[in-house]
Write an enzyme that holds these catalytic residues in place. Structure first.
Site: not given
Ligand code: PGA
Length: 255
Positions: A8, A10, A94, A96, A166, A172, A212
């Site tokens: 992803n 983003k 997601h 976000e 998640e 992140g 992460s």
């Molecule tokens: P990340 O993001 O691997 O940077 O923690 C995962 C995601 O948002 O799907």
């Protein structure tokens, strides 16, 4: 069951940067039979990335979708538009989008339905915030997210949905969940699916872990009994690192 590793990106990479990434990535990429790699660039790079990966076995995904076929929805992208670009997978709900863009469970449900109607493979994200985790309500939160997203779906549709667990606090932050916590959450998801449908469907649904994930810790997630893949953000942005991550998962599978 193959592993599904989804990247992803983003809101990262211009068209130019996306093309450069794949010129580097494909050079080093070695297809592994047991692993499906899906890349979800921003909408603006979908066409360019499709051209880069069309002769590889890498699949294309989008990060979002609108729930209507077409119409007066300024700034939105429909299922048909994604299909035309060669998109096979779509990330829905997601954290976000839920927490920054204010998407609610009802909208997520409608997005899931339109994706299924157009034979796109949805990757539905569920997960609790840090506060919810500390309050000990992880299971209730996931149950609510799942139940409203899946409401009214037939078992045959549910089987086509990938669920990415998640935890919001792990995204992140560099603080991945402990593998045993990811397994526990995946087990909870399976139980919820079994309660809503049946054991066969619970066994056939793909569950990913996201938050992460990197080349060093991927092995501890993809070897969990209930986790069949990962959703990767930050660690997918650098072509050599993402290649290493994919290779590391393959080593784990064949071991
Ligand atoms: P990340 O993001 O691997 O940077 O923690 C995962 C995601 O948002 O799907």
């Amino acid at each position: 069951m193959k592993l599904i590793i989804a990247a992803n990106w983003k809101m990262n990479k211009t068209i130019c940067e996306s093309v450069t990434y794949f010129q580097e990535f494909i050079n080093e990429y070695c297809y592994i039979d047991e692993v499906t790699v899906v890349v979800c660039p921003p909408y603006t790079s979908l066409h360019a990335v499709y051209n880069e990966i069309k002769n590889s076995k890498i699949s294309l995904g989008a990060q979002n979708i609108h729930w209507e076929d077409k119409g007066a929805f300024t700034g939105e992208i429909s299922a048909l538009m994604l299909k035309e670009l060669g998109v096979e997978y779509v990330i829905i709900g997601h954290s976000e989008r839920r927490h920054i863009m204010g998407e609610d469970n009802q909208q997520i449900h409608k997005k899931l339905k339109i994706a299924l109607d157009y034979k796109l493979k949805p990757i539905l994200c569920v997960g609790e915030t840090e506060k919810e985790r500390e309050s000990g309500i992880m299971e209730e939160v996931i149950r609510e997210q799942f139940t409203s997203a899946f409401s009214g779906l037939a078992g045959s549709q549910a089987q086509n949905i990938i669920i990415a667990y998640e935890p919001v606090w792990a995204i992140g932050t560099g603080k991945a969940a402990l593998p045993e916590d990811a397994e526990k959450a995946a087990g909870t998801i399976k139980k919820i699916i079994k309660d809503s449908f049946n054991q066969k469907i619970a066994d056939s649904v793909y569950i990913q872990y996201g938050g992460s994930v990197n080349e060093d810790n991927i092995g501890s997630f993809v070897t969990l009994p209930s986790v069949k893949g990962v959703l990767v953000g930050g660690a997918s942005l650098d072509a050599p690192s993402f290649n290493k991550l994919v290779r590391a998962s393959g080593r784990t599978v064949s071991n």
